[in-house]
Design a protein around this motif. Structure first.
Motif, PDB file in Angstrom:
ATOM      1  N   ASN A  44     -11.019  -8.488  27.708  1.00 16.36           N
ATOM      2  CA  ASN A  44     -12.260  -8.137  27.086  1.00 16.36           C
ATOM      3  C   ASN A  44     -13.420  -8.505  27.952  1.00 16.36           C
ATOM      4  OD1 ASN A  44     -11.180  -6.529  24.823  1.00 16.36           O
ATOM      5  ND2 ASN A  44     -10.433  -8.516  23.939  1.00 16.36           N
ATOM      6  N   LEU A  45     -13.367  -9.048  28.967  1.00 13.04           N
ATOM      7  CA  LEU A  45     -14.528  -9.748  29.721  1.00 13.04           C
ATOM      8  C   LEU A  45     -15.436  -8.344  30.003  1.00 13.04           C
ATOM      9  CD1 LEU A  45     -13.083 -12.717  31.478  1.00 13.04           C
ATOM     10  CD2 LEU A  45     -14.657 -12.727  29.775  1.00 13.04           C
ATOM     11  N   PRO A  46     -16.869  -8.629  30.553  1.00 19.54           N
ATOM     12  CA  PRO A  46     -17.538  -7.626  30.948  1.00 19.54           C
ATOM     13  C   PRO A  46     -17.117  -7.253  32.346  1.00 19.54           C
ATOM     14  CG  PRO A  46     -18.937  -9.268  30.092  1.00 19.54           C
ATOM     15  CD  PRO A  46     -17.635  -9.808  30.261  1.00 19.54           C
ATOM     16  N   ASP A  47     -16.911  -5.850  32.631  1.00 19.50           N
ATOM     17  CA  ASP A  47     -16.650  -5.635  34.151  1.00 19.50           C
ATOM     18  C   ASP A  47     -17.447  -5.884  35.017  1.00 19.50           C
ATOM     19  OD1 ASP A  47     -14.995  -4.317  35.987  1.00 19.50           O
ATOM     20  OD2 ASP A  47     -15.469  -1.996  35.422  1.00 19.50           O
ATOM     21  N   ARG A  48     -17.663  -7.036  35.462  1.00 17.80           N
ATOM     22  CA  ARG A  48     -18.378  -7.614  36.692  1.00 17.80           C
ATOM     23  C   ARG A  48     -17.711  -8.562  37.610  1.00 17.80           C
ATOM     24  NH1 ARG A  48     -20.558 -12.467  36.082  1.00 17.80           N
ATOM     25  NH2 ARG A  48     -20.494 -13.372  33.890  1.00 17.80           N
ATOM     26  N   GLU A  49     -18.326  -8.803  38.423  1.00 18.26           N
ATOM     27  CA  GLU A  49     -18.104  -9.931  39.491  1.00 18.26           C
ATOM     28  C   GLU A  49     -18.013 -11.375  38.879  1.00 18.26           C
ATOM     29  OE1 GLU A  49     -16.805 -10.044  42.797  1.00 18.26           O
ATOM     30  OE2 GLU A  49     -15.888  -8.013  42.361  1.00 18.26           O
ATOM     31  N   PHE A  50     -17.225 -12.340  38.671  1.00 18.64           N
ATOM     32  CA  PHE A  50     -17.449 -13.523  38.219  1.00 18.64           C
ATOM     33  C   PHE A  50     -17.364 -14.591  39.504  1.00 18.64           C
ATOM     34  CE2 PHE A  50     -15.852 -11.202  34.790  1.00 18.64           C
ATOM     35  CZ  PHE A  50     -16.478 -11.558  33.701  1.00 18.64           C
ATOM     36  N   ASP A  51     -18.232 -15.571  39.487  1.00 20.25           N
ATOM     37  CA  ASP A  51     -18.430 -16.302  40.754  1.00 20.25           C
ATOM     38  C   ASP A  51     -17.698 -17.707  40.741  1.00 20.25           C
ATOM     39  OD1 ASP A  51     -20.403 -14.762  41.752  1.00 20.25           O
ATOM     40  OD2 ASP A  51     -21.832 -15.355  40.775  1.00 20.25           O
ATOM     41  N   SER A  52     -17.186 -18.195  39.332  1.00 20.69           N
ATOM     42  CA  SER A  52     -16.591 -19.449  39.514  1.00 20.69           C
ATOM     43  C   SER A  52     -15.693 -19.540  38.242  1.00 20.69           C
ATOM     44  CB  SER A  52     -17.704 -20.368  39.566  1.00 20.69           C
ATOM     45  OG  SER A  52     -18.431 -20.407  38.360  1.00 20.69           O
ATOM     46  N   PRO A  53     -14.942 -20.419  38.169  1.00 23.94           N
ATOM     47  CA  PRO A  53     -14.254 -20.653  36.676  1.00 23.94           C
ATOM     48  C   PRO A  53     -15.034 -20.739  35.533  1.00 23.94           C
ATOM     49  CG  PRO A  53     -13.157 -22.013  38.386  1.00 23.94           C
ATOM     50  CD  PRO A  53     -14.531 -21.336  39.045  1.00 23.94           C
ATOM     51  N   THR A  54     -16.375 -21.625  35.912  1.00 22.28           N
ATOM     52  CA  THR A  54     -17.512 -21.852  34.732  1.00 22.28           C
ATOM     53  C   THR A  54     -17.959 -20.501  34.251  1.00 22.28           C
ATOM     54  OG1 THR A  54     -17.665 -23.960  35.632  1.00 22.28           O
ATOM     55  CG2 THR A  54     -19.382 -23.067  34.269  1.00 22.28           C
ATOM     56  N   ASP A  55     -18.174 -19.591  35.250  1.00 23.88           N
ATOM     57  CA  ASP A  55     -18.737 -18.410  34.932  1.00 23.88           C
ATOM     58  C   ASP A  55     -17.477 -17.447  33.753  1.00 23.88           C
ATOM     59  OD1 ASP A  55     -20.522 -16.237  35.233  1.00 23.88           O
ATOM     60  OD2 ASP A  55     -19.779 -15.529  36.936  1.00 23.88           O
ATOM     61  N   VAL A  56     -16.412 -17.619  34.118  1.00 23.06           N
ATOM     62  CA  VAL A  56     -15.553 -16.935  33.274  1.00 23.06           C
ATOM     63  C   VAL A  56     -15.382 -17.496  31.929  1.00 23.06           C
ATOM     64  CG1 VAL A  56     -12.959 -16.587  33.077  1.00 23.06           C
ATOM     65  CG2 VAL A  56     -13.857 -16.403  35.249  1.00 23.06           C
TER      66      VAL A  56
END
Length: 62
Positions: A44-56
C-alpha cells in the motif's frame, strides 16, 4: 490486523539495497517470509523509489 511495527518492517527488509522501488520492497519481504501485515503495508506504499529504511518507515506510518 494490527499495523506492523517499524522494527517488523525493517526485519523484513534487512539486506535490501537502496534506493528501491515499492515492488522491490515487496519482493524482498516476500522472499524473507514476511508476515501478511508487513506485506500489506508495503503493497500500500506509493509507487515510487525509497532512498532508505527511514524513508520506508516514514511513508508506512503516514
Amino acid at each position: 490486523m494490527a499495523d506492523p511495527s517499524p522494527i517488523d518492517i525493517q526485519k523484513a527488509l534487512g539486506g535490501l539495497d537502496y534506493p528501491a522501488s515499492r515492488d522491490d520492497l515487496v519482493k524482498h519481504a516476500e522472499d524473507k517470509g514476511a508476515d501478511a501485515s508487513v506485506l500489506d503495508t508495503l503493497k500500500n506504499l506509493p509507487d515510487r523509489e525509497f532512498d532508505s529504511p527511514t524513508d520506508v518507515n516514514k511513508e508506512a506510518s503516514a
